[in-house]
Design an enzyme around this catalytic site. Structure first.
Site, mmCIF file in Angstrom:
data_model
loop_
_atom_site.group_PDB
_atom_site.id
_atom_site.type_symbol
_atom_site.label_atom_id
_atom_site.label_comp_id
_atom_site.label_asym_id
_atom_site.label_seq_id
_atom_site.Cartn_x
_atom_site.Cartn_y
_atom_site.Cartn_z
ATOM 1 N N GLU A 192 -28.242 31.719 96.694
ATOM 2 C CA GLU A 192 -28.356 30.285 96.987
ATOM 3 C C GLU A 192 -27.744 30.010 98.346
ATOM 4 O O GLU A 192 -26.660 30.516 98.660
ATOM 5 C CB GLU A 192 -27.621 29.421 95.952
ATOM 6 C CG GLU A 192 -28.253 29.322 94.588
ATOM 7 C CD GLU A 192 -27.545 28.279 93.705
ATOM 8 O OE1 GLU A 192 -26.961 27.311 94.267
ATOM 9 O OE2 GLU A 192 -27.577 28.432 92.477
ATOM 10 N N GLU A 223 -23.682 30.436 88.202
ATOM 11 C CA GLU A 223 -22.360 30.142 88.748
ATOM 12 C C GLU A 223 -21.253 30.062 87.703
ATOM 13 O O GLU A 223 -20.622 29.012 87.495
ATOM 14 C CB GLU A 223 -22.406 28.847 89.580
ATOM 15 C CG GLU A 223 -23.363 28.936 90.755
ATOM 16 C CD GLU A 223 -23.278 27.757 91.709
ATOM 17 O OE1 GLU A 223 -23.719 27.900 92.854
ATOM 18 O OE2 GLU A 223 -22.760 26.694 91.296
#
Length: 442
Positions: free
Chosen positions: A323, A205
């Site tokens: 995710e 991320e």
């Protein structure tokens, strides 16, 4: 009517084969590496769906030989539910029980833990996505790299200097080289040569709020993707993006949750040479937390629709939901709400697969097993305990398995017809099968 009859017959044949011969799909000859072909993943020439789970704790647990059974248990439970891919950390920088305790200096016991994870995944037929650094402070992350540089006298004003400082980028590049060139003490194979690894991830991320223009992260991904590919041409590479839109597509920025202008650009970042597939994360319970369940599911639908369309037409690359999840710590939580979120993600992927689209699977956050309760963050799922969500996961993987087998057989038909056509025409080509699963389902 005829096309649906053909589909029913094909499904019946596949189920019959699966029940009576007790075997899984026979792969075409190949080297075992997952690759891309257009907007799809392929494994040994056949379609591959990367449905699986996140378990960031695998290396940490495996670094203690007495705890390695937890890794084995997680993989056993995963394969019993049809999961094919695990995403986990190949980093732990500074702090408690680190992999890298100083720039270029490694804890061999922790590295042996990662060796074991790869070895055990190979035994269970699970492919791995290995992330190389964290955006966040957990397990060190970019903050630790910047602090290492500061300790050497570098004047750095922000953790985002991780993406800009030549010294810090050198530290990261060294870590990449060390991991990719690692000789596995269990398998005897260098990581860069091991087909158990499906892909590398540049960062978990990445975010650079100090430069919302996106230029900083764009330059960093470009540089580091080139570095990875200069060392390892066997494996796929992805950037680790959550999917937020940026300056290259201003009309798409309205899709972002409010306040998420974090310096990434889903389109521009994934167009970089060396980035083989796109990723998207889905946390409506965090991103639009002040809204009701109906709105959160509507956001999720729109979020996935936009990214799947852009992967197919703007990027021409596969996309993985890397995710997603829902926390039981959310106010008013119940299992039905989590099942609705999982059902929405799974339905979108299945619909894409049926029509030949780019969605290549989803990895839920996160898989836990007995004895890992201290890692419970609200999102953890223990497949071994049984639940409606666990049943849904198994059903999804069975559906994708059948689709994969049908598409694999169609690919064999096309290969056979090409070979026959080549023989008849003296090698000048021949007819090809036009029978595709999307046509059968329309």
């Amino acid at each position: 009517m005829l096309k649906h009859l053909v589909l029913v017959i094909l499904l019946a044949v596949l189920v019959h084969d699966h029940v009576h011969d007790g075997t899984t799909t026979v792969e075409a000859a190949g080297d075992g590496f997952v690759r891309t072909r257009g907007i799809h993943f392929v494994l040994n020439g056949n379609p591959f769906y990367a449905n699986g789970f996140n378990a960031y704790w695998l290396m940490y647990a495996a670094s203690d030989p007495s705890q390695r059974y937890k890794v084995s248990s997680a993989f056993h439970e995963a394969t019993s539910h049809g999961l094919t891919v695990a995403r986990t950390w190949a980093f732990s920088d500074g702090g408690y029980r680190p992999l890298q305790y100083a720039p270029g200096f490694y804890n061999e016991q922790m590295f042996k833990g990662l060796d074991f994870v790869i070895y055990e995944a190979r035994k269970y037929g699970i492919k791995l996505i290995l992330s190389l650094v964290n955006n966040y402070e957990s397990f060190g992350g970019k903050k630790q790299y910047v602090n290492w540089a500061r300790s050497k006298g570098q004047y750095l004003t922000s953790d985002d200097d991780f993406f800009r400082s030549p010294l810090v980028k050198g530290y990261y590049a060294n870590h990449v080289k060390t991991v990719l060139n690692r000789y596995n003490s269990f398998t005897g194979i260098h990581y860069k040569d091991d087909p158990t690894i499906m892909a590398w991830e540049l960062m978990n991320e990445p975010r650079c709020t100090s430069d919302p223009s996106g230029r900083t992260i764009q330059a960093w991904i470009t540089e580091m993707a080139s570095l990875v590919k200069s060392i390892d041409r066997n494996h796929l590479l992805e950037a680790g993006l959550e999917g937020f839109y940026g300056q290259s597509t201003p009309q798409r920025k309205r899709m972002n949750p409010a306040g998420f202008n974090i310096g990434t650009d889903f389109i521009a970042n994934n167009r970089i040479p060396g980035i083989d597939f796109a990723t998207v994360h889905c946390y409506p319970d965090q991103w639009v937390s002040n809204s009701n369940e109906q709105y959160q599911l509507s956001f999720l639908n729109n979020w996935l629709n936009a990214h799947f369309i852009d992967a197919q037409y703007a990027l021409r690359k596969p996309i993985l939901v890397a995710e997603f999840g829902k926390s039981f710590k959310d106010s008013g939580y119940n299992t039905y709400q989590r099942d609705q979120l999982f059902s929405t993600v799974f339905y979108k992927i299945l619909a894409s697969a049926k029509r030949g689209g780019p969605a290549a699977g989803a990895l839920f956050w996160q898989l836990l097993t007995e004895g890992m309760e201290s890692f419970q963050d609200g999102y953890g799922i223990m497949l071994g305990q049984g639940s409606s969500t666990a049943n849904m996961i198994a059903q999804q993987n069975h559906r994708l398995y059948l689709i994969r087998r049908i598409l694999g057989r169609f690919a064999n038909i096309r290969r056979w017809k090409r070979a026959r056509g080549n023989r008849r025409s003296g090698g000048n080509g021949g007819g090809s099968s036009r029978m595709e699963l999307p046509q059968l389902l329309n």
